[in-house]
Design an enzyme around this catalytic site. Structure first.
Site, short mmCIF file in Angstrom:
data_model
loop_
_atom_site.label_atom_id
_atom_site.label_comp_id
_atom_site.label_asym_id
_atom_site.label_seq_id
_atom_site.Cartn_x
_atom_site.Cartn_y
_atom_site.Cartn_z
N ARG A 213 -4.66 1.32 2.04
CA ARG A 213 -5.25 0.01 1.80
C ARG A 213 -6.77 0.09 1.89
NH1 ARG A 213 -1.83 -2.73 4.31
NH2 ARG A 213 -2.79 -4.78 4.08
N ALA A 234 -6.95 7.39 -1.47
CA ALA A 234 -7.60 6.86 -0.27
C ALA A 234 -8.07 5.42 -0.46
CB ALA A 234 -8.76 7.77 0.12
N HIS A 235 -8.62 4.86 0.61
CA HIS A 235 -9.01 3.45 0.62
C HIS A 235 -10.09 3.13 -0.41
CE1 HIS A 235 -12.78 4.28 2.79
NE2 HIS A 235 -12.08 5.12 3.53
N ASN A 236 -9.89 1.99 -1.07
CA ASN A 236 -10.84 1.42 -2.03
C ASN A 236 -10.98 2.21 -3.32
OD1 ASN A 236 -12.11 0.58 0.92
ND2 ASN A 236 -12.21 -1.06 -0.59
N SER A 254 -13.19 5.23 -2.16
CA SER A 254 -14.19 4.50 -2.95
C SER A 254 -14.57 5.21 -4.24
CB SER A 254 -15.45 4.25 -2.10
OG SER A 254 -15.14 3.50 -0.95
#
Length: 332
Positions: A213, A234-236, A254
């Protein structure tokens, strides 16, 4: 939900400058915010673009900054990154207590096939013609679109959105916490991950694949993308439409991947970069920086695929070349 700006100022032991704003509704990424957002500018990339965020309240370090009409600054003495654990915990949502295998507030559509030993959390919405196999967990507030199939032992954590006609293979985990930590007083300190995962329509997610998330904002998998087994997202991260991501790929946080991108097996992608549309990355390659659209690349470091093939052929000749060089040196 709304949060008083004065409460945030007190929480962070901060000062306020600029336009007075009484309330904000959420914490948002700098370039993906709106007028109801609070955001933060932790480094030069953001500090030089303060006018570019739509957020009206910005957390900034205690340095001399020009005031911008319509915006207010929460000025913190510590680095904005150091106060992140406290800030994200403030904005995190409290989950309701688990009471039964299918919570009363869950809404189930028509012709839904739910196997034994499936947990469906509070306020979950499941569309029509969904099929859920045994030992699946669907966390609070999640949404499952029409026609989606979720195989055994899948974990979908709270507030995740799954689109229509998706297929989630056994053991996948969607919405786990991103690997978010900062050093506070020399210790690795967890940052609450307050974003979620959005999976658009017609996506397939392979067995034992994990999708984290977002820390702030969301991790997004766009429509018709197909993800193989044992992939880590991974996140974002934002994965574009119609992508193919093959087994054992790892994508750091990201990163934005365009449409129609293929990442072959065991590709490693660094964080905070962009890969353009229609690009293909060969197996076991490392991607350390941005990649332009319409490229076919491979290797480590990453180069044009044809050049990489020439390098590999040349490497096979190195032992013989070294012998010849040594022989020539001995003749001197």
């Amino acid at each position: 939900m709304e949060y008083r700006v004065t409460d945030i100022i007190t929480l962070l032991n901060a000062e306020y400058k600029g336009e007075v704003v009484e309330k904000v509704s959420k914490l948002s990424p700098f370039f993906h915010s709106d007028e109801k957002s609070l955001t933060f500018a932790a480094d030069e990339k953001f500090l030089k673009n303060l006018s570019q965020t739509k957020a009206k309240v910005i957390i900034v370090p205690d340095i001399d900054l020009p005031l911008i009409e319509g915006k207010g600054y929460i000025v913190v003495k510590d680095s904005p990154r150091v106060i992140m654990p406290k800030l994200l915990h403030f904005f995190s949502r409290n989950l309701k207590k688990i009471e039964k295998m299918r919570e009363d507030s869950a809404k189930i559509g028509e012709n839904v096939d739910i196997a034994p030993n499936v947990y469906i959390g509070h306020d979950v919405v499941i569309g029509n013609n969904v099929k859920i196999f045994p030992n699946v967990t669907i966390g609070e507030g999640s949404i499952i679109g029409d026609g989606t199939v979720i195989y055994s032992n899948v974990s979908i954590r709270e507030f995740v959105e799954i689109g229509k006609n998706c297929v989630i293979q056994p053991g996948a985990v969607i919405g786990s916490d991103g690997f978010g930590f900062v050093k506070v007083n020399g210790n690795n300190t967890k940052i609450d991950q307050i974003g979620t995962v959005i999976v658009e329509d017609e996506v397939e997610i392979g067995a034992n694949t994990t999708i984290d998330r977002g820390a702030i904002g969301d991790t997004i998998i766009k429509k018709y993308t197909k993800i193989d087994n044992l992939v880590q997202i991974a996140h974002n991260d934002i994965i574009g439409e119609n992508c193919l991501i093959i087994s054992q790929v790892g994508i750091a946080g990201s990163t934005t991947i365009g449409n129609n991108v293929t990442l072959a097996g065991q590709v490693g992608v660094a964080g905070h970069l962009e890969i353009g549309d229609n690009t293909m990355i060969g197996a076991q390659s490392g991607v350390p920086g941005n990649v332009e659209a319409n490229k076919i690349l491979s290797g480590h470091p990453l180069v044009d695929h044809r050049e990489d093939m020439k390098i590999r052929v040349a490497m096979k000749k190195l032992p013989e070349l070294l012998k010849r060089v040594k022989a020539l040196e001995e003749k001197k």
